[in-house]
Design a protein around this motif. Structure first.
Motif, PDB file in Angstrom:
ATOM      1  N   GLN A 212       0.827  -1.205   0.000  1.00  0.00           N
ATOM      2  CA  GLN A 212       0.000   0.000   0.000  1.00  0.00           C
ATOM      3  C   GLN A 212       0.865   1.261   0.000  1.00  0.00           C
ATOM      4  O   GLN A 212       0.573   2.239  -0.710  1.00  0.00           O
ATOM      5  CB  GLN A 212      -0.924  -0.012   1.220  1.00  0.00           C
ATOM      6  N   SER A 214       3.922   1.500  -1.142  1.00  0.00           N
ATOM      7  CA  SER A 214       4.548   1.617  -2.461  1.00  0.00           C
ATOM      8  C   SER A 214       3.594   2.241  -3.464  1.00  0.00           C
ATOM      9  O   SER A 214       3.973   3.146  -4.239  1.00  0.00           O
ATOM     10  CB  SER A 214       4.991   0.234  -2.936  1.00  0.00           C
ATOM     11  N   ARG A 215       2.348   1.782  -3.452  1.00  0.00           N
ATOM     12  CA  ARG A 215       1.360   2.369  -4.365  1.00  0.00           C
ATOM     13  C   ARG A 215       1.133   3.850  -4.044  1.00  0.00           C
ATOM     14  O   ARG A 215       0.991   4.694  -4.935  1.00  0.00           O
ATOM     15  CB  ARG A 215       0.047   1.592  -4.295  1.00  0.00           C
ATOM     16  N   LEU A 216       1.096   4.152  -2.738  1.00  0.00           N
ATOM     17  CA  LEU A 216       0.880   5.538  -2.326  1.00  0.00           C
ATOM     18  C   LEU A 216       2.036   6.429  -2.774  1.00  0.00           C
ATOM     19  O   LEU A 216       1.837   7.548  -3.277  1.00  0.00           O
ATOM     20  CB  LEU A 216       0.714   5.595  -0.804  1.00  0.00           C
ATOM     21  N   SER A 218       4.054   5.895  -5.283  1.00  0.00           N
ATOM     22  CA  SER A 218       3.959   6.039  -6.736  1.00  0.00           C
ATOM     23  C   SER A 218       2.943   7.099  -7.112  1.00  0.00           C
ATOM     24  O   SER A 218       3.192   7.936  -7.988  1.00  0.00           O
ATOM     25  CB  SER A 218       3.591   4.683  -7.362  1.00  0.00           C
ATOM     26  N   ASP A 219       1.800   7.077  -6.407  1.00  0.00           N
ATOM     27  CA  ASP A 219       0.785   8.099  -6.677  1.00  0.00           C
ATOM     28  C   ASP A 219       1.304   9.490  -6.325  1.00  0.00           C
ATOM     29  O   ASP A 219       1.034  10.477  -7.037  1.00  0.00           O
ATOM     30  CB  ASP A 219      -0.485   7.798  -5.870  1.00  0.00           C
ATOM     31  N   VAL A 220       2.062   9.583  -5.184  1.00  0.00           N
ATOM     32  CA  VAL A 220       2.601  10.887  -4.781  1.00  0.00           C
ATOM     33  C   VAL A 220       3.593  11.395  -5.815  1.00  0.00           C
ATOM     34  O   VAL A 220       3.601  12.581  -6.184  1.00  0.00           O
ATOM     35  CB  VAL A 220       3.267  10.765  -3.384  1.00  0.00           C
ATOM     36  N   ARG A 221       4.485  10.487  -6.284  1.00  0.00           N
ATOM     37  CA  ARG A 221       5.445  10.895  -7.314  1.00  0.00           C
ATOM     38  C   ARG A 221       4.738  11.370  -8.591  1.00  0.00           C
ATOM     39  O   ARG A 221       5.147  12.353  -9.213  1.00  0.00           O
ATOM     40  CB  ARG A 221       6.395   9.744  -7.622  1.00  0.00           C
ATOM     41  N   SER A 222       3.688  10.644  -8.971  1.00  0.00           N
ATOM     42  CA  SER A 222       2.940  11.059 -10.165  1.00  0.00           C
ATOM     43  C   SER A 222       2.323  12.438  -9.970  1.00  0.00           C
ATOM     44  O   SER A 222       2.352  13.290 -10.867  1.00  0.00           O
ATOM     45  CB  SER A 222       1.844  10.031 -10.474  1.00  0.00           C
ATOM     46  N   LEU A 223       1.764  12.664  -8.763  1.00  0.00           N
ATOM     47  CA  LEU A 223       1.166  13.971  -8.482  1.00  0.00           C
ATOM     48  C   LEU A 223       2.211  15.078  -8.479  1.00  0.00           C
ATOM     49  O   LEU A 223       1.973  16.184  -8.982  1.00  0.00           O
ATOM     50  CB  LEU A 223       0.438  13.911  -7.124  1.00  0.00           C
TER      51      LEU A 223
END
Length: 288
Positions: A212, A214-216, A218-223
């Motif tokens: 979870q 790691s997914r978070l 990744s989402d933060v980096r994308s944002l």
């Protein structure tokens, strides 16, 4: 079987005698034909017969009833001697209380209370017999605490008995230690299995949390990347805006200069003809 009629004092009514054993009624029951019997007598009779032994009327166990109250009262008032009369008891009491007296009678024959002794002794002489009974038990006079019988006095050895007792205690202690050891091992094994199971569950939960996170991330980096791109676009737009503003200011300045110069020329030269004015106007509009 009933009470022996010879034990009774005075006359006994014929109706209070069992029709089978002809003794005085004991635990009486009455048939529908009103003949009375001892409970043991009539039950034994009905095993082989199905009728009254007096008048042959058909009866069975389900038809038997307790004795009439007045007959029961007459029966209880009868006086009789204690069955220990031949041993010296002179008690005469009512049939109602004879059982209670005989249970406590001092002349009753009772067995010796010492294990192994088969002597039957009168209740009043029991204490004297127990004092001399060869099966009586007592503690060793030498202080070893072992309970011995008089018949074993010559064979008793304090050292041997204590050694035997010690061995028994040691064996019992070893057994208890083994039992405690097995119980502790069982508990530890159960706790170990529980800990392993709990550890596995926690490990799975940790892995899930890592996934979870790691997914978070990744989402933060994308944002964050989207935010940087958006910021760059805003900066580029701001730069273009400033450039356009500067260009607009320059155009407005040129326009004002052109207008000022046109005014000065009109004052120094003759007025424009109508045709020249028409030709010049579109050019000025274009410049603006």
């Amino acid at each position: 079987m009933g009470y022996d009629i010879e034990r009774f004092v005075g006359y006994v009514n014929e109706g209070l005698l069992c029709s089978i054993c002809r003794d005085v009624l004991e635990n009486p029951l009455q048939a529908p034909c009103e003949h009375a019997f001892c409970t043991a007598c009539i039950h034994g009779w009905l095993v082989h017969h199905s009728n009254c032994p007096e008048d042959r009327q058909a009866i069975d166990v389900s038809l038997l009833r307790p004795l009439y109250r007045y007959m029961k009262n007459d029966l209880n008032r009868l006086q009789l001697h204690c069955r220990n009369r031949e041993h010296g008891c002179e008690m005469v009491c009512s049939l109602e209380s004879i059982d209670r007296h005989e249970r406590e009678c001092e002349y009753s024959q009772i067995p010796c209370s010492n294990a192994g002794c088969t002597v039957q002794i009168e209740r009043r002489n029991l204490d004297g017999h127990l004092a001399v009974c060869e099966y009586r038990s007592r503690e060793c006079p030498n202080g070893c605490g072992y309970t011995i019988l008089s018949a074993e006095d010559t064979q008793h050895n304090c050292v041997a008995e204590l050694r035997t007792e010690l061995e028994l205690l040691r064996s019992e202690m070893i057994c208890r230690v083994e039992e405690a050891k097995h119980e502790m091992e069982s508990r530890l094994d159960s706790q170990r299995r529980h800990m392993v199971q709990k550890e596995s569950i926690l490990q799975n939960e940790i892995e899930e949390l890592k996934s979870q996170i790691s997914r978070l991330m990744s989402d933060v980096r994308s944002l964050m990347a989207a935010e940087r791109q958006h910021r760059q676009e805003l900066e580029q737009a701001e730069l273009e805006k400033r450039e356009l503003m500067e260009l607009l200011k320059g155009l407005q300045k040129d326009c004002r200069l052109t207008t000022t110069e046109g005014s000065k020329k009109s004052m120094n030269f003759r007025p424009l003809t109508r045709l020249e004015s028409v030709k010049r106007k579109p050019r000025e509009v274009t410049v603006i």
